[in-house]
Scaffold this active site. Structure first.
Site, PDB file in Angstrom:
ATOM      1  CE1 TYR A 130      25.626  -4.889  43.085  1.00  0.00           C
ATOM      2  CE2 TYR A 130      26.994  -6.622  42.641  1.00  0.00           C
ATOM      3  CZ  TYR A 130      26.289  -5.888  42.342  1.00  0.00           C
ATOM      4  OH  TYR A 130      25.907  -5.789  40.973  1.00  0.00           O
TER       5      TYR A 130
ATOM      6  CB  SER B 197      26.188  -9.869  40.457  1.00  0.00           C
ATOM      7  OG  SER B 197      27.465  -9.556  40.469  1.00  0.00           O
TER       8      SER B 197
HETATM    9  P1  NAI Z   1      22.462   1.560  36.882  1.00  0.00           P
HETATM   10  O1  NAI Z   1      22.827   2.329  38.099  1.00  0.00           O
HETATM   11  O2  NAI Z   1      22.548   2.329  35.438  1.00  0.00           O
HETATM   12  O3  NAI Z   1      20.976   0.824  37.072  1.00  0.00           O
HETATM   13  C1  NAI Z   1      20.718   0.741  38.309  1.00  0.00           C
HETATM   14  C2  NAI Z   1      19.075   1.231  38.483  1.00  0.00           C
HETATM   15  O4  NAI Z   1      18.714   1.283  39.685  1.00  0.00           O
HETATM   16  C3  NAI Z   1      19.219   3.075  38.470  1.00  0.00           C
HETATM   17  O5  NAI Z   1      18.154   3.698  37.332  1.00  0.00           O
HETATM   18  C4  NAI Z   1      18.964   3.491  39.773  1.00  0.00           C
HETATM   19  O6  NAI Z   1      18.222   4.790  39.992  1.00  0.00           O
HETATM   20  C5  NAI Z   1      17.878   2.378  40.120  1.00  0.00           C
HETATM   21  N1  NAI Z   1      17.711   2.212  41.503  1.00  0.00           N
HETATM   22  C6  NAI Z   1      18.600   2.353  42.636  1.00  0.00           C
HETATM   23  N2  NAI Z   1      17.865   2.217  43.638  1.00  0.00           N
HETATM   24  C7  NAI Z   1      16.300   2.158  43.376  1.00  0.00           C
HETATM   25  C8  NAI Z   1      15.296   1.785  44.160  1.00  0.00           C
HETATM   26  N3  NAI Z   1      15.234   1.816  45.387  1.00  0.00           N
HETATM   27  N4  NAI Z   1      14.163   1.716  43.452  1.00  0.00           N
HETATM   28  C9  NAI Z   1      13.872   1.842  42.360  1.00  0.00           C
HETATM   29  N5  NAI Z   1      15.345   1.903  41.338  1.00  0.00           N
HETATM   30  C10 NAI Z   1      16.350   2.105  42.012  1.00  0.00           C
HETATM   31  O7  NAI Z   1      23.369   0.222  37.069  1.00  0.00           O
HETATM   32  P2  NAI Z   1      23.215  -1.115  36.224  1.00  0.00           P
HETATM   33  O8  NAI Z   1      24.737  -1.654  36.013  1.00  0.00           O
HETATM   34  O9  NAI Z   1      22.475  -0.956  35.049  1.00  0.00           O
HETATM   35  O10 NAI Z   1      22.520  -2.078  37.138  1.00  0.00           O
HETATM   36  C11 NAI Z   1      21.495  -2.852  36.917  1.00  0.00           C
HETATM   37  C12 NAI Z   1      21.450  -4.307  37.619  1.00  0.00           C
HETATM   38  O11 NAI Z   1      22.353  -4.855  37.308  1.00  0.00           O
HETATM   39  C13 NAI Z   1      21.704  -3.881  39.464  1.00  0.00           C
HETATM   40  O12 NAI Z   1      20.860  -4.699  39.922  1.00  0.00           O
HETATM   41  C14 NAI Z   1      22.996  -4.336  39.248  1.00  0.00           C
HETATM   42  O13 NAI Z   1      23.476  -4.841  40.389  1.00  0.00           O
HETATM   43  C15 NAI Z   1      23.214  -5.464  38.221  1.00  0.00           C
HETATM   44  N6  NAI Z   1      24.543  -5.881  37.898  1.00  0.00           N
HETATM   45  C16 NAI Z   1      25.301  -4.766  37.101  1.00  0.00           C
HETATM   46  C17 NAI Z   1      26.516  -5.097  36.604  1.00  0.00           C
HETATM   47  C18 NAI Z   1      27.438  -4.159  36.014  1.00  0.00           C
HETATM   48  O14 NAI Z   1      28.694  -4.500  35.740  1.00  0.00           O
HETATM   49  N7  NAI Z   1      27.120  -2.937  35.700  1.00  0.00           N
HETATM   50  C19 NAI Z   1      26.940  -6.533  36.950  1.00  0.00           C
HETATM   51  C20 NAI Z   1      26.243  -7.448  37.498  1.00  0.00           C
HETATM   52  C21 NAI Z   1      24.942  -7.129  37.985  1.00  0.00           C
END
Ligand code: NAI
Length: 275
Positions: A167, A154
């Site tokens: 985070y 991130s």
């Molecule tokens: P999102 O919420 O759509 O995706 C995260 C996914 O991880 C969800 O499907 C959730 O169910 C799953 N998840 C959560 N805990 C879990 C577990 N214990 N086991 C398996 N799956 C689990 O959000 P997004 O934005 O797509 O996030 C994906 C990655 O990108 C994350 O690591 C987030 O921190 C990172 N990220 C996101 C940014 C953003 O602006 N959206 C910016 C920088 C990093």
């Protein structure tokens, strides 16, 4: 060394994407498929996994002889669940060459109010979860002397964003994990890299940044004056997994519209322009 013509071709590769049922993980799964890989998406909620598989299947339909997309209920906090997911990738798709650690949650609150339990859970999902998945896949990668790990870090790995301390700590640690695996496992034919997305409205953060004061301040600091789209993160993942990145190991690539390059910005949020 021979010149590779299909620099971004992932044909023959099988990828496991954690958190692959939504947001950035789902976009990466889609891009992998479009570049010839076969993909298994893993996430905690089976209904979300099924829905993601349906969406992906519509892009490149599974045919009976050659399965291209699979799904698995996966909790990265559970070693048993991870072992089951890795086994399912091997059983369903016949191998494993790429893992993307995209599973994640958010916790925004003043740092004085942050509890041990919240900080530990965040660390366990993002960092220890990615470590567990990397270890489980790493055994297979080492055996075949071929593997690629991509950790989703991130902007918070580099700079501070208020009230998301747990985070930010976890995302900084993700870079440490990337460095450590890149250093220790390259001798096994495993490359480990990361991607640091900028601000992408997803289920994780939409309410925090869309139309909010925090979102306005972020966009004032983003030279491209907009949020990104999950699909715009996927290109970096295809690159890192592909032959084009065969000598790339231990880096984290920011994909952020210029956020990290910006000192004092003068961009204007789209909703401010319209006001
Ligand atoms: P999102 O919420 O759509 O995706 C995260 C996914 O991880 C969800 O499907 C959730 O169910 C799953 N998840 C959560 N805990 C879990 C577990 N214990 N086991 C398996 N799956 C689990 O959000 P997004 O934005 O797509 O996030 C994906 C990655 O990108 C994350 O690591 C987030 O921190 C990172 N990220 C996101 C940014 C953003 O602006 N959206 C910016 C920088 C990093």
């Amino acid at each position: 060394m021979a010149i590779k013509t299909d620099l971004f071709d992932l044909t023959g590769k099988v990828a496991l994407v954690t958190g692959g049922a939504s947001g950035i993980g789902l976009a990466i799964a889609r891009a992998f498929l479009e570049h010839g890989a076969r993909v298994i998406v893993g996430s905690r909620t089976q209904s979300k996994v099924d829905d993601a598989v349906r969406q992906l299947d519509a892009i490149i339909p599974n045919d009976d002889d050659d399965l291209t997309v699979g799904g698995v209920s996966l909790d990265v906090q559970s070693e048993d669940s991870i072992n089951h997911a890795v086994k399912k990738a091997m059983d369903l798709l016949g191998g494993l060459h790429i893992v993307v650690n995209s599973a994640g949650i958010m916790c925004k609150k003043p740092t004085f109010d942050l509890t041990d339990q919240e900080a530990n859970q965040l660390y366990d999902i993002h960092v220890t979860g990615a470590l567990r998945v990397s270890q489980a896949a790493g055994h297979i990668f080492r055996e075949q002397h071929d593997g690629c790990i991509i950790n989703i870090a991130s902007i918070g790995s580099y700079v501070s964003l208020t009230e998301v301390t747990a985070y930010a700590c976890a995302k900084s640690a993700m870079m440490g994990l990337t460095h450590s695996l890149a250093n220790e496992w390259a001798k096994y034919g495993i490359r480990t890299n990361g991607i640091a997305p900028g601000f992408i409205p997803t289920d994780l953060n939409r309410k925090l940044i869309e139309g909010t004061d925090r979102g306005r301040r972020i966009l004032e600091h983003t030279p491209m004056a907009r949020f990104g789209d999950s699909a715009e993160i996927a290109g970096a993942a295809v690159y890192l997994a592909s032959p084009a990145a065969s000598f790339v190991n231990g880096v984290t690539i920011p994909v952020d519209g210029g956020y990290l390059a910006c000192g004092a910005g003068d961009s204007v949020a789209p909703w401010e322009k319209d006001a």
